[in-house]
Design an enzyme around this catalytic site. Structure first.
Site, PDB file in Angstrom:
ATOM      1  CE  LYS A  54      -7.219  -4.592  -7.688  1.00  0.00           C
ATOM      2  NZ  LYS A  54      -7.351  -4.760  -6.252  1.00  0.00           N
TER       3      LYS A  54
ATOM      4  CD1 TRP B 249       0.675   0.719  -4.909  1.00  0.00           C
ATOM      5  CD2 TRP B 249      -1.503   1.166  -4.905  1.00  0.00           C
ATOM      6  NE1 TRP B 249       0.496   1.872  -4.183  1.00  0.00           N
ATOM      7  CE2 TRP B 249      -0.843   2.172  -4.168  1.00  0.00           C
ATOM      8  CE3 TRP B 249      -2.886   1.229  -5.042  1.00  0.00           C
ATOM      9  CZ2 TRP B 249      -1.514   3.222  -3.567  1.00  0.00           C
ATOM     10  CZ3 TRP B 249      -3.570   2.283  -4.450  1.00  0.00           C
ATOM     11  CH2 TRP B 249      -2.873   3.270  -3.714  1.00  0.00           C
ATOM     12  CD  GLU B 250      -1.457  -4.820 -10.390  1.00  0.00           C
ATOM     13  OE1 GLU B 250      -2.625  -5.186 -10.624  1.00  0.00           O
ATOM     14  OE2 GLU B 250      -0.852  -3.981 -11.103  1.00  0.00           O
ATOM     15  N   GLY B 251      -3.279  -6.021  -5.376  1.00  0.00           N
ATOM     16  CA  GLY B 251      -4.200  -6.756  -4.515  1.00  0.00           C
ATOM     17  C   GLY B 251      -4.228  -8.236  -4.846  1.00  0.00           C
TER      18      GLY B 251
END
Length: 275
Positions: free
Chosen positions: A2, A127-129
């Site tokens: 991401k 943060w990447e999810g």
């Protein structure tokens, strides 16, 4: 992964440009690595039918029965299995010691930490999810799990069943981390000293922006020049805030979290030796 930076997109686009002559790539998307083996970081990728020039070959870990690795004119290594050389044998000279042909990467226990600590894993996954099945990220790159960038159509290289659970996505993340920690280690010299929080923050940054960008970065150059790591991280990490040609607030916030983790004191060393 991401919010991958615009520079990474440019790198991927450059990798898709065929060279004038050489051997054709057989796989849909084939990684070219910093050394001859899958534990080395990905420097760039080649697409199917793209021609690559081979400068030398060396033995390495077997890929579907082929133990040769080809060093391309781009200075990185591709498993010979994915190159249409017409044979499993040598088609050019063996790589000399200066080419890094048979030198293995460092490993845990006497080397850098291939893994990152839990704080680093939490930062990356947050943060990447979580993405259960492959889909494009905000700039159109196909990802799955916690930021795994698909290497083949429909992420066929992933060994876990789709849709992923959070547990299998975490396993996939653990599988991916050594690719980025190994390339980071190959770019830093032995004068650099990093604790596990500093190491985890930098691996998160490399995971997000790619090995090629890290290698050419001012951040790595300044660390290798012996500057204070906390100062370097505080000044350099926030610069990596753009994707698709514009500043992304998500990247601004992620870099702030990485700086915060980097500056969190720890007595546990991670680079150049894992203790």
């Amino acid at each position: 992964m991401k919010f991958t930076s615009f520079a990474v997109c440019a790198l991927i686009a450059a990798a898709a440009t065929p060279q004038a002559s050489g051997y054709a790539i057989k796989g849909d998307v084939v990684n070219c690595r910093s050394g001859p083996g899958t534990s080395y970081g990905v420097v760039k990728t080649y697409k199917k039918d793209q021609n690559v020039s081979i400068t030398c070959q060396t033995a390495g870990p077997s890929v579907n029965g082929d133990t040769l690795w080809d060093k391309t004119s781009d200075g990185c290594y591709v498993a010979d299995y994915y190159v249409s050389t017409g044979t499993n044998g040598y088609v050019t000279e063996k790589c000399g010691s200066s080419g890094g042909g048979s030198t293995p990467p460092p490993s845990n226990g006497g080397g850098y930490c291939k893994i990152v600590n839990q704080a680093g894993l939490n930062l990356i996954s947050n943060w990447e999810g979580f993405v259960a099945s492959p889909k494009p990220d905000p700039i159109g790159l196909p990802t799955v799990g916690y930021g795994h960038l698909c290497q083949q159509k429909n992420c066929a290289e992933v060994k876990y069943k789709f849709p992923l659970t959070k547990a299998t996505a975490q396993q996939l993340l653990n599988d991916d981390i050594p690719k980025y920690s190994s390339c980071l280690a190959s770019y830093l010299n032995s004068r650099v000293k990093l604790n596990d929080n500093q190491w985890a923050a930098l691996v998160s940054w490399v995971f997000n922006n790619g090995c090629g960008n890290a290698k050419s970065s001012t951040l790595v150059k300044r660390l290798n020049n012996g500057e204070n790591p906390n100062t370097v991280a505080e000044q350099e990490l926030p610069k990596w805030r753009m994707a698709g040609g514009r500043v992304m607030q998500g990247l601004v916030n992620r870099r702030a979290d990485e700086v915060r983790l980097f500056k969190t004191a720890s007595s546990k060393q991670a680079y150049p030796s894992c203790q």
